[in-house]
Write an enzyme that holds these catalytic residues in place. Structure first.
Site, mmCIF file in Angstrom:
data_model
loop_
_atom_site.group_PDB
_atom_site.id
_atom_site.type_symbol
_atom_site.label_atom_id
_atom_site.label_comp_id
_atom_site.label_asym_id
_atom_site.label_seq_id
_atom_site.Cartn_x
_atom_site.Cartn_y
_atom_site.Cartn_z
ATOM 1 N N ARG A 3 0.817 -1.213 0.000
ATOM 2 C CA ARG A 3 0.000 0.000 0.000
ATOM 3 C C ARG A 3 0.854 1.267 0.000
ATOM 4 O O ARG A 3 0.548 2.229 -0.725
ATOM 5 C CB ARG A 3 -0.952 -0.018 1.199
ATOM 6 C CG ARG A 3 -1.848 1.214 1.331
ATOM 7 C CD ARG A 3 -2.449 1.687 0.035
ATOM 8 N NE ARG A 3 -3.120 0.632 -0.724
ATOM 9 C CZ ARG A 3 -3.381 0.707 -2.008
ATOM 10 N NH1 ARG A 3 -3.028 1.768 -2.712
ATOM 11 N NH2 ARG A 3 -4.001 -0.284 -2.627
ATOM 12 N N LYS A 28 1.899 24.967 -4.345
ATOM 13 C CA LYS A 28 0.653 24.353 -3.864
ATOM 14 C C LYS A 28 0.796 22.834 -3.927
ATOM 15 O O LYS A 28 0.147 22.144 -4.719
ATOM 16 C CB LYS A 28 -0.529 24.849 -4.688
ATOM 17 C CG LYS A 28 -0.774 26.350 -4.526
ATOM 18 C CD LYS A 28 -1.883 26.840 -5.436
ATOM 19 C CE LYS A 28 -2.069 28.352 -5.272
ATOM 20 N NZ LYS A 28 -3.112 28.875 -6.180
ATOM 21 N N ASP A 35 -0.560 38.247 -13.587
ATOM 22 C CA ASP A 35 -1.566 37.498 -12.846
ATOM 23 C C ASP A 35 -2.976 37.833 -13.292
ATOM 24 O O ASP A 35 -3.383 38.998 -13.310
ATOM 25 C CB ASP A 35 -1.410 37.793 -11.348
ATOM 26 C CG ASP A 35 -2.268 36.882 -10.496
ATOM 27 O OD1 ASP A 35 -2.258 35.661 -10.735
ATOM 28 O OD2 ASP A 35 -2.950 37.383 -9.585
ATOM 29 N N LYS A 92 4.864 39.284 -4.430
ATOM 30 C CA LYS A 92 3.463 39.167 -4.810
ATOM 31 C C LYS A 92 2.694 40.420 -4.391
ATOM 32 O O LYS A 92 3.257 41.349 -3.805
ATOM 33 C CB LYS A 92 2.874 37.898 -4.201
ATOM 34 C CG LYS A 92 3.652 36.632 -4.611
ATOM 35 C CD LYS A 92 2.843 35.382 -4.502
ATOM 36 C CE LYS A 92 1.840 35.326 -5.614
ATOM 37 N NZ LYS A 92 1.166 34.002 -5.711
ATOM 38 N N GLU A 98 5.020 40.074 -9.237
ATOM 39 C CA GLU A 98 3.667 39.884 -9.758
ATOM 40 C C GLU A 98 3.021 41.229 -10.067
ATOM 41 O O GLU A 98 3.102 42.163 -9.259
ATOM 42 C CB GLU A 98 2.834 39.128 -8.727
ATOM 43 C CG GLU A 98 1.373 38.950 -9.088
ATOM 44 C CD GLU A 98 0.585 38.306 -7.964
ATOM 45 O OE1 GLU A 98 -0.374 38.935 -7.469
ATOM 46 O OE2 GLU A 98 0.934 37.178 -7.565
#
Length: 285
Positions: A104, A139, A222, A171, A201
């Site tokens: 597994r 992510k 973006d 960002k 960004e």
């Protein structure tokens, strides 16, 4: 396609050992201990239940090796290869208890990484007629980032930064707190070492013009519409690399790539990949 690099054995063993410890718990595999003689041997294959792209064979091999070094794991393909339904990924032979107990964990890692590679390949195919490359984001599944980014490369994608420490990515929230595009870029240049790239960004052409005045290595465009992306690429004129991001899907990535951007970052490569359906089949006789 062949695998882009070899995952460090130390990282592989650390992750697999932790997964095995979680699965074995305090008493080990009591089902296998109860039903399988200690001296029994077995042969098995890992086979695909659906088509996809391979990634993570070394991780699966480590699961069997760590349970019992006597298990022989022989790949039948390689990371980066395309497989069809029913294709065999690996042959396994050795102590039956070890094969059943490691099954597994091996399949969990292998299926997950094959799933990431498979989804990445689908995105990469959509933009193969352009110069753009699809790349991942941060992510990722906690503690599995290097594995998932490896799988992205196996699927034909590119890697964005691996963490907060290997590149500067300014960002929108950094810009807001720093007081604007200019102050943020000037502070980053003063801080970063000569080997560190700086990306920033923007979400408007006005912000992009500020970036061009200050200079950066990469600009992240973006959530811009295709017309705005084309205008941005024209403004940049090759002065820096252009990356598009924001809600990119399999249906929209080709249109985005055709605007002339260099990179398209897609969080879905890792946060939304479906595990590839694989199975371990014991060979009888």
């Amino acid at each position: 396609m062949t695998a882009p690099w070899t995952l460090p054995a130390l990282h592989v063993e650390e992750a697999v050992r932790a997964a095995l410890a979680e699965d074995f718990g305090r008493a080990g595999d009591i089902t296998t201990q109860a039903t399988i003689p200690e001296t029994a041997s077995a042969r098995a294959v890992i086979a695909a239940r659906e088509a996809g792209v391979v990634a993570g064979l070394a991780v699966a091999a480590a699961a069997f090796r760590l349970v019992d070094p006597a298990v022989v794991f022989t790949p039948a393909t390689q990371d980066g290869a395309r497989i069809g339904e029913g294709d065999i990924l690996a042959h396994i032979e050795g102590p039956a208890r070890a094969i059943l107990s490691a099954e597994r964990v091996a399949l969990n890692f292998l299926g997950r990484l094959c799933g990431v590679a498979t989804l990445t390949a689908r995105y990469a195919e959509k933009i193969a007629h352009t110069k753009a490359k699809v790349c991942d984001t941060r992510k990722t599944t906690p503690l599995l980032r290097a594995f998932e980014k490896y799988a992205v490369r196996c699927g034909g994608g590119a890697n964005h930064r691996f963490g907060l420490d290997d590149a500067v990515l300014i960002k929108d929230n950094h810009i807001a707190v720093a007081g604007g595009v200019g102050p943020a870029l000037r502070a980053a240049k003063a801080f970063a070492g000569h080997m560190v790239k700086i990306e920033i960004e923007v979400d408007t052409l006005a912000q992009l013009e500020e970036v061009l005045a200050e200079g950066a290595d990469i600009v992240l465009l973006d959530n811009m519409a295709p017309d705005s992306l084309r205008a941005a690429v024209a403004l940049i004129g090759g002065a820096m690399r252009a990356e598009a991001s924001g809600g990119v899907t399999l249906e929209t990535i080709a249109t985005i790539a055709e605007t002339g951007v260099d990179l398209i970052s897609v969080g879905a490569l890792t946060h939304s990949a479906k595990t590839l359906d694989l199975g371990l089949d014991i060979e009888i006789g």
